[in-house]
Design an enzyme around this catalytic site. Sequence first.
Site, mmCIF file in Angstrom:
data_model
loop_
_atom_site.group_PDB
_atom_site.id
_atom_site.type_symbol
_atom_site.label_atom_id
_atom_site.label_comp_id
_atom_site.label_asym_id
_atom_site.label_seq_id
_atom_site.Cartn_x
_atom_site.Cartn_y
_atom_site.Cartn_z
ATOM 1 N N ASP A 1 2.395 -15.005 -4.848
ATOM 2 C CA ASP A 1 1.459 -14.035 -4.251
ATOM 3 C C ASP A 1 1.233 -12.812 -5.128
ATOM 4 O O ASP A 1 0.978 -11.716 -4.620
ATOM 5 C CB ASP A 1 1.957 -13.560 -2.868
ATOM 6 C CG ASP A 1 2.243 -14.716 -1.949
ATOM 7 O OD1 ASP A 1 1.452 -15.660 -1.956
ATOM 8 O OD2 ASP A 1 3.270 -14.682 -1.253
ATOM 9 N N GLY B 1 -1.235 -12.285 -7.073
ATOM 10 C CA GLY B 1 -2.666 -12.005 -7.298
ATOM 11 C C GLY B 1 -3.233 -12.882 -8.404
ATOM 12 O O GLY B 1 -4.200 -12.513 -9.066
ATOM 13 N N LYS B 2 -2.632 -14.090 -8.571
ATOM 14 C CA LYS B 2 -3.087 -14.988 -9.638
ATOM 15 C C LYS B 2 -4.537 -15.386 -9.450
ATOM 16 O O LYS B 2 -5.288 -15.505 -10.404
ATOM 17 C CB LYS B 2 -2.219 -16.253 -9.670
ATOM 18 C CG LYS B 2 -0.791 -15.999 -10.095
ATOM 19 C CD LYS B 2 0.034 -17.268 -10.050
ATOM 20 C CE LYS B 2 0.288 -17.802 -8.666
ATOM 21 N NZ LYS B 2 1.178 -16.997 -7.822
ATOM 22 N N GLY C 1 -2.000 -20.441 -1.894
ATOM 23 C CA GLY C 1 -3.227 -20.041 -1.199
ATOM 24 C C GLY C 1 -3.731 -18.789 -1.845
ATOM 25 O O GLY C 1 -2.956 -17.884 -2.111
ATOM 26 N N HIS C 2 -5.000 -18.752 -2.167
ATOM 27 C CA HIS C 2 -5.512 -17.492 -2.664
ATOM 28 C C HIS C 2 -6.879 -17.175 -2.096
ATOM 29 O O HIS C 2 -7.674 -18.058 -1.808
ATOM 30 C CB HIS C 2 -5.466 -17.400 -4.188
ATOM 31 C CG HIS C 2 -6.016 -18.572 -4.902
ATOM 32 N ND1 HIS C 2 -5.221 -19.592 -5.327
ATOM 33 C CD2 HIS C 2 -7.266 -18.879 -5.253
ATOM 34 C CE1 HIS C 2 -5.981 -20.489 -5.915
ATOM 35 N NE2 HIS C 2 -7.214 -20.088 -5.886
ATOM 36 N N GLN D 1 2.579 -20.543 -7.078
ATOM 37 C CA GLN D 1 3.847 -19.854 -6.751
ATOM 38 C C GLN D 1 4.267 -18.922 -7.904
ATOM 39 O O GLN D 1 3.436 -18.517 -8.696
ATOM 40 C CB GLN D 1 4.957 -20.843 -6.404
ATOM 41 C CG GLN D 1 4.761 -21.560 -5.079
ATOM 42 C CD GLN D 1 3.862 -22.772 -5.169
ATOM 43 O OE1 GLN D 1 3.993 -23.562 -6.072
ATOM 44 N NE2 GLN D 1 2.951 -22.929 -4.230
ATOM 45 N N THR E 1 0.168 -19.028 5.482
ATOM 46 C CA THR E 1 0.795 -19.097 6.809
ATOM 47 C C THR E 1 0.520 -17.860 7.655
ATOM 48 O O THR E 1 0.829 -17.858 8.846
ATOM 49 C CB THR E 1 2.331 -19.211 6.647
ATOM 50 O OG1 THR E 1 2.772 -18.067 5.898
ATOM 51 C CG2 THR E 1 2.725 -20.469 5.922
ATOM 52 N N SER F 1 -4.966 -4.337 -12.632
ATOM 53 C CA SER F 1 -5.944 -4.622 -11.588
ATOM 54 C C SER F 1 -5.739 -3.693 -10.395
ATOM 55 O O SER F 1 -4.618 -3.390 -9.996
ATOM 56 C CB SER F 1 -5.820 -6.101 -11.226
ATOM 57 O OG SER F 1 -6.009 -6.328 -9.881
HETATM 58 P P1 IMP Z 1 7.498 -24.727 0.138
HETATM 59 O O1 IMP Z 1 6.898 -24.594 -1.217
HETATM 60 O O2 IMP Z 1 6.479 -24.760 1.246
HETATM 61 O O3 IMP Z 1 8.478 -25.849 0.216
HETATM 62 O O4 IMP Z 1 8.352 -23.382 0.425
HETATM 63 C C1 IMP Z 1 9.526 -23.065 -0.322
HETATM 64 C C2 IMP Z 1 9.612 -21.559 -0.542
HETATM 65 O O5 IMP Z 1 8.579 -21.146 -1.425
HETATM 66 C C3 IMP Z 1 9.435 -20.718 0.742
HETATM 67 O O6 IMP Z 1 10.229 -19.557 0.626
HETATM 68 C C4 IMP Z 1 7.959 -20.337 0.695
HETATM 69 O O7 IMP Z 1 7.691 -19.147 1.402
HETATM 70 C C5 IMP Z 1 7.782 -20.137 -0.804
HETATM 71 N N1 IMP Z 1 6.388 -20.366 -1.235
HETATM 72 C C6 IMP Z 1 5.766 -21.535 -1.419
HETATM 73 N N2 IMP Z 1 4.505 -21.350 -1.842
HETATM 74 C C7 IMP Z 1 4.331 -20.033 -1.937
HETATM 75 C C8 IMP Z 1 3.233 -19.212 -2.356
HETATM 76 O O8 IMP Z 1 2.158 -19.674 -2.731
HETATM 77 N N3 IMP Z 1 3.457 -17.868 -2.303
HETATM 78 C C9 IMP Z 1 4.642 -17.325 -1.935
HETATM 79 N N4 IMP Z 1 5.694 -18.048 -1.548
HETATM 80 C C10 IMP Z 1 5.537 -19.391 -1.549
#
Ligand code: IMP
Length: 425
Positions: free
Chosen positions: A13, A15-16, A40-41, A219, A296, A414
């Site tokens: 998260d 800001g990619k 998600g962005h 991530q 989420t 940014s």
């Molecule tokens: P998973 O990737 O859904 O299995 O989640 C594993 C961990 O990575 C959890 O702590 C999630 O909140 C975190 N996580 C997964 N994708 C993201 C993302 O895009 N941004 C921030 N945290 C992420």
Amino acid sequence: MKNTIVVGAQWGDEGKGKLVDVLAEQSDMVVRFNGGGNAGHTVMHAGETFKFHYMPSGMLHNKLCILGTGVVINPKDLLEEIKSFSESGHKPRLKISARAHVIFPHHQLIDAKEGGKIGTTGRGIGPTYSQKASRINLRILDIIADDAESRIKNALKDVKDILIYDEIFNEDEYKAYCTAVTIEYAQYGQYFKPFVADTEDLVRLAARAGNTVLFEGAQGTLLDLNYGTYPFVTSCSTLAAAAFVGGGAIPGVPIRILGITKAYTTRVGEGPFPTELVGEAATNLREAGHEYGATTGRPRRVGHLDLYALRYAIRISGIQELAMTKIDTLALVDGVKVCTAYKIEGKEIDYFPADAPTLEQVEPVYTDVPPIANLTREEWLQLKDKAQIDLPESISSYIKFIEDFVEVPISILSHGPERNETIVF
Ligand code: IMP
């Protein structure tokens, strides 16, 4: 522009999406190489807001976008994303790796049951990668095959014992699930057929022809399966190196590795977070930065900028330059600090703890930061448009302090959500 790999330098998260949107304009191809719908962005572009989980923001510039072999794909979600993008009047130029793995509903059900202790996004990421590693999962090439139905049926037989033993389904539910999913996924296969390609070959040919390729990581480095804060990590590699394995980047071809960091730190889900803020200070920072998960909607945990962790991320991912986002948010809160060391039992340590319980216990050592100048969007744009960019002293000294500590330059800064609020030095 050189071929570039963009990775998060924190826990995701950072800001990619916004940075990829800016860089995609100067690229010929954008390639995602890891993760799935857990990413998600939100990108604001020409007055429109887009939320992507799969598609790179290069889509908005009509660039050829690729979902590489390292990505895991939920066909239902990707199909919806493509449809809503097309309905808004855009034409997706998308190619999907035949070798990318498929996320099935049972992966999400297992994740919902078992992912709680990690605080996963519930998108089925861990179970899909683990069944990939167990060599019992299907790839995109299987669901587009002429005999897709029989391949899907066989794969579901292979996971039957797991699904029954884990009480995901009883026998009757399992039978009904197999029938429904076999038909549904074979239909997705038909839909995706024209999008499927040997994407690594496309990337190789593009690079050989002198085209510029942008690799977009999902991530952040501290969520890497091998080097992150295990077990509180995602289930794939999030390092720049993953672009070579999952995206077709070619070893030996010069490449720029750009890490993205916020001006502070956030984390979603469980796991150690040494500089985490609590109480009112946390609420103020979270509200100032609108820190709620794009996938989420969960409130993000927030904290001071952890330079000790950032320097570790830079070293393990080979980051050569940083882009710093959300400097404007930092101007809205009091008591800004940065963490420059960790102590255990009163003594400074000189390593980043691999053990999560140890990392939980470290005592961060802080340096106070003078208040950051609060510029309006207009003031920022005026500043940005000058030939010689003359940042306010509080911002330039913040940048200098960080650069000296982490030993890489901050080449992009940014401010705010709009793409034109980005300064490239
Ligand atoms: P998973 O990737 O859904 O299995 O989640 C594993 C961990 O990575 C959890 O702590 C999630 O909140 C975190 N996580 C997964 N994708 C993201 C993302 O895009 N941004 C921030 N945290 C992420």
